[in-house]
Design a protein around this motif. Structure first.
Motif, PDB file in Angstrom:
ATOM      1  N   SER A   1       0.812  -1.336  -0.018  1.00 21.23           N
ATOM      2  CA  SER A   1      -0.090   0.051  -0.033  1.00 21.23           C
ATOM      3  C   SER A   1       0.974   1.295   0.011  1.00 21.23           C
ATOM      4  CB  SER A   1      -0.834  -0.062   1.206  1.00 21.23           C
ATOM      5  OG  SER A   1      -0.169   0.175   2.437  1.00 21.23           O
ATOM      6  N   GLY A   2       2.120   1.160  -0.044  1.00 23.01           N
ATOM      7  CA  GLY A   2       3.343   2.102   0.184  1.00 23.01           C
ATOM      8  C   GLY A   2       4.611   1.634   0.622  1.00 23.01           C
ATOM      9  N   SER A   3       5.565   2.661   0.679  1.00 25.20           N
ATOM     10  CA  SER A   3       6.686   1.947   1.444  1.00 25.20           C
ATOM     11  C   SER A   3       7.566   3.179   1.444  1.00 25.20           C
ATOM     12  CB  SER A   3       7.492   1.211   0.185  1.00 25.20           C
ATOM     13  OG  SER A   3       8.417   1.926  -0.479  1.00 25.20           O
ATOM     14  N   PRO A   4       8.439   2.902   2.573  1.00 22.95           N
ATOM     15  CA  PRO A   4       9.614   4.129   2.869  1.00 22.95           C
ATOM     16  C   PRO A   4      10.383   4.320   1.451  1.00 22.95           C
ATOM     17  CG  PRO A   4       9.397   2.500   4.526  1.00 22.95           C
ATOM     18  CD  PRO A   4       8.578   1.940   3.490  1.00 22.95           C
ATOM     19  N   LEU A   5      10.987   5.314   1.244  1.00 25.86           N
ATOM     20  CA  LEU A   5      11.501   5.434  -0.040  1.00 25.86           C
ATOM     21  C   LEU A   5      12.523   6.724   0.084  1.00 25.86           C
ATOM     22  CD1 LEU A   5       9.544   7.089  -2.716  1.00 25.86           C
ATOM     23  CD2 LEU A   5       9.238   7.578  -0.520  1.00 25.86           C
ATOM     24  N   ARG A   6      13.461   6.880  -0.806  1.00 30.36           N
ATOM     25  CA  ARG A   6      14.365   7.535  -0.711  1.00 30.36           C
ATOM     26  C   ARG A   6      13.830   8.609  -1.935  1.00 30.36           C
ATOM     27  NH1 ARG A   6      19.865   7.607   1.134  1.00 30.36           N
ATOM     28  NH2 ARG A   6      20.564   9.972   1.390  1.00 30.36           N
ATOM     29  N   VAL A   7      13.590   9.915  -1.594  1.00 18.68           N
ATOM     30  CA  VAL A   7      12.992  11.040  -2.585  1.00 18.68           C
ATOM     31  C   VAL A   7      14.143  11.906  -2.893  1.00 18.68           C
ATOM     32  CG1 VAL A   7      11.382  12.623  -3.233  1.00 18.68           C
ATOM     33  CG2 VAL A   7      10.658  10.815  -1.582  1.00 18.68           C
ATOM     34  N   LEU A   8      14.486  11.808  -4.378  1.00 20.22           N
ATOM     35  CA  LEU A   8      15.431  12.972  -4.758  1.00 20.22           C
ATOM     36  C   LEU A   8      15.113  13.814  -5.753  1.00 20.22           C
ATOM     37  CD1 LEU A   8      18.392  10.312  -5.599  1.00 20.22           C
ATOM     38  CD2 LEU A   8      18.046  11.622  -3.223  1.00 20.22           C
ATOM     39  N   ALA A   9      15.475  14.942  -5.588  1.00 21.77           N
ATOM     40  CA  ALA A   9      15.155  16.281  -6.670  1.00 21.77           C
ATOM     41  C   ALA A   9      16.116  16.376  -7.414  1.00 21.77           C
ATOM     42  CB  ALA A   9      14.345  17.306  -6.017  1.00 21.77           C
ATOM     43  N   LEU A  10      16.156  16.714  -8.595  1.00 17.35           N
ATOM     44  CA  LEU A  10      17.424  17.367  -9.506  1.00 17.35           C
ATOM     45  C   LEU A  10      16.704  18.659  -9.707  1.00 17.35           C
ATOM     46  CD1 LEU A  10      17.884  14.420 -12.327  1.00 17.35           C
ATOM     47  CD2 LEU A  10      18.842  14.936 -10.098  1.00 17.35           C
ATOM     48  N   VAL A  11      17.811  19.755  -9.283  1.00 19.13           N
ATOM     49  CA  VAL A  11      17.515  21.064  -9.384  1.00 19.13           C
ATOM     50  C   VAL A  11      18.430  21.788 -10.167  1.00 19.13           C
ATOM     51  CG1 VAL A  11      17.396  23.152  -7.797  1.00 19.13           C
ATOM     52  CG2 VAL A  11      16.561  20.898  -7.008  1.00 19.13           C
ATOM     53  N   PRO A  12      17.967  22.818 -11.099  1.00 17.03           N
ATOM     54  CA  PRO A  12      18.952  23.546 -11.874  1.00 17.03           C
ATOM     55  C   PRO A  12      19.668  24.486 -10.923  1.00 17.03           C
ATOM     56  CG  PRO A  12      16.740  24.104 -12.443  1.00 17.03           C
ATOM     57  CD  PRO A  12      16.605  22.890 -11.285  1.00 17.03           C
ATOM     58  N   ALA A  13      20.881  24.373 -11.233  1.00 11.99           N
ATOM     59  CA  ALA A  13      21.948  25.228 -10.199  1.00 11.99           C
ATOM     60  C   ALA A  13      21.510  26.830 -10.675  1.00 11.99           C
ATOM     61  CB  ALA A  13      23.320  24.803 -10.557  1.00 11.99           C
TER      62      ALA A  13
END
Ligand code: MN
Length: 262
Positions: A250-262
Motif C-alpha cells: 500500500s506504500g513504502s518508505p523510499l528515498r526521494v531525490l530532486a534534480l534542481v537546476p543550479a
C-alpha cells in the motif's frame, strides 16, 4: 547522436559536473522517526527498528547486516492508490505494479511556510494554488505538487505530530483543493512535510481525509514526511519517488531525490 541520447548525456554531465544539484527530500529512518498515531479502536503501525544479524563477529566474521522492521507508512514514504478504499479497484494500484514512469515528474513547489507557521491547522485552498499559478504558470499534468510548510524543521515527535486531546494539529488540504489538483490538473500526486498527506484535523472534514479519499480515489499518489522543500525552486526541479517493489504494497518508505537546476 539521437536527441534522447544527447538529453541523457547532458543530464549525467550536469549531475557529475555540478550544473544540476541533487537534493535529498528524505528524513532519516531510525527508531525515533515519527509515525502517525491513530486513536482507538484503530490499529497502529510499528515504528522503525533495526535488528543486528552480525557485525564482523562470530555471527558473521567479515560482514555487517541488519533485519529491518517498520510499517509501510514510516518516515518519508509513498502512498499508493490501494492504500485507500476509494482507490482499491484501480488496475496497477499497488507498489509493485504502478507504471514506473509515474514515479518521475516535474515538481511544482507551493510555499505556504509562513501561513503554516502562523496557523498549524492551515489548509491549502484552490485559491492559493491558482494564485501560485498566476505567478509560476499552470501546473502541468504528470507533476508532483509539493507543499512547503517547513513542518519538517520541527524537532522531536511531539512537536512534529502536534497532538492535542482532539487529535493532531498539522497543515493539509482544503477538501475543494484536492479534486482541483487530481482531476483538473491531472497531477501524479502531492508531497507534504507532515506525517501524512491530510491535515491533522481531517477526520472532521467532509469528506473525511479528503486528500487520501480523493487523491487515491483518482488513482493518484501521496508522499509524506518530506524535507528540504526549502531548497527547491517553485518550478524547474524534477522529482524521483519510486517506492520499494513490495507485492501488493500500500506504500513504502523510499528515498526521494530532486534534480534542481543550479
Ligand atoms: Mn501514508
Amino acid at each position: 547522436m539521437s536527441t534522447s541520447l544527447q538529453t541523457l548525456a547532458q543530464l549525467v554531465g550536469g549531475i557529475v559536473g555540478g550544473g544540476i544539484r541533487v537534493v535529498d527530500l528524505t528524513v532519516p529512518l531510525e527508531p525515533a522517526t515519527p509515525v502517525i498515531q491513530l486513536p482507538p479502536p484503530f490499529a497502529n503501525s510499528k515504528a522503525f527498528a533495526l535488528q543486528e544479524i552480525s557485525r564482523y563477529d562470530e555471527r558473521g566474521p567479515a560482514w555487517y547486516w541488519n533485519n529491518i522492521e517498520c510499517g509501510e507508512h514510516t518516515g518519508t514514504h509513498f502512498d499508493a492508490p490501494i492504500h485507500w478504499v476509494t482507490g482499491k479497484d484501480y488496475a496497477n494500484n499497488a507498489t509493485h505494479n504502478i507504471p514506473v514512469d509515474r514515479f518521475i515528474g516535474p515538481a511544482c513547489v507551493i510555499d505556504v511556510a509562513a501561513k503554516a507557521k502562523a496557523d498549524p491547522d492551515f489548509l491549502l485552498t484552490r485559491e492559493v494554488v491558482e494564485e501560485w499559478e498566476s505567478r509560476h504558470g499552470r501546473i502541468p499534468a504528470h507533476a508532483w505538487v509539493l507543499i512547503r510548510t517547513d513542518w519538517s524543521q520541527r524537532k522531536g515527535a511531539a512537536a512534529y505530530l502536534n497532538a492535542g486531546a482532539d487529535g493532531s494539529h498539522t497543515p493539509g488540504f482544503d477538501p475543494k483543493c484536492v479534486p482541483f489538483l487530481a482531476k483538473e490538473r491531472d497531477i501524479l500526486g502531492v508531497g507534504v512535510e507532515t506525517v501524512g498527506t491530510d491535515a491533522g484535523q481531517a477526520y472532521r472534514f467532509d469528506p473525511t481525509f479528503p486528500c487520501h479519499t480523493i487523491m487515491h480515489g483518482s488513482n493518484k499518489f501521496g508522499l509524506a514526511s518530506l524535507t528540504n522543500l526549502d531548497q527547491l525552486p517553485p518550478v524547474g526541479a524534477v522529482v524521483f519517488a519510486p517506492p520499494l517493489k513490495i507485492v501488493n504494497g500500500s506504500g513504502s518508505p523510499l528515498r526521494v531525490l530532486a534534480l534542481v537546476p543550479a
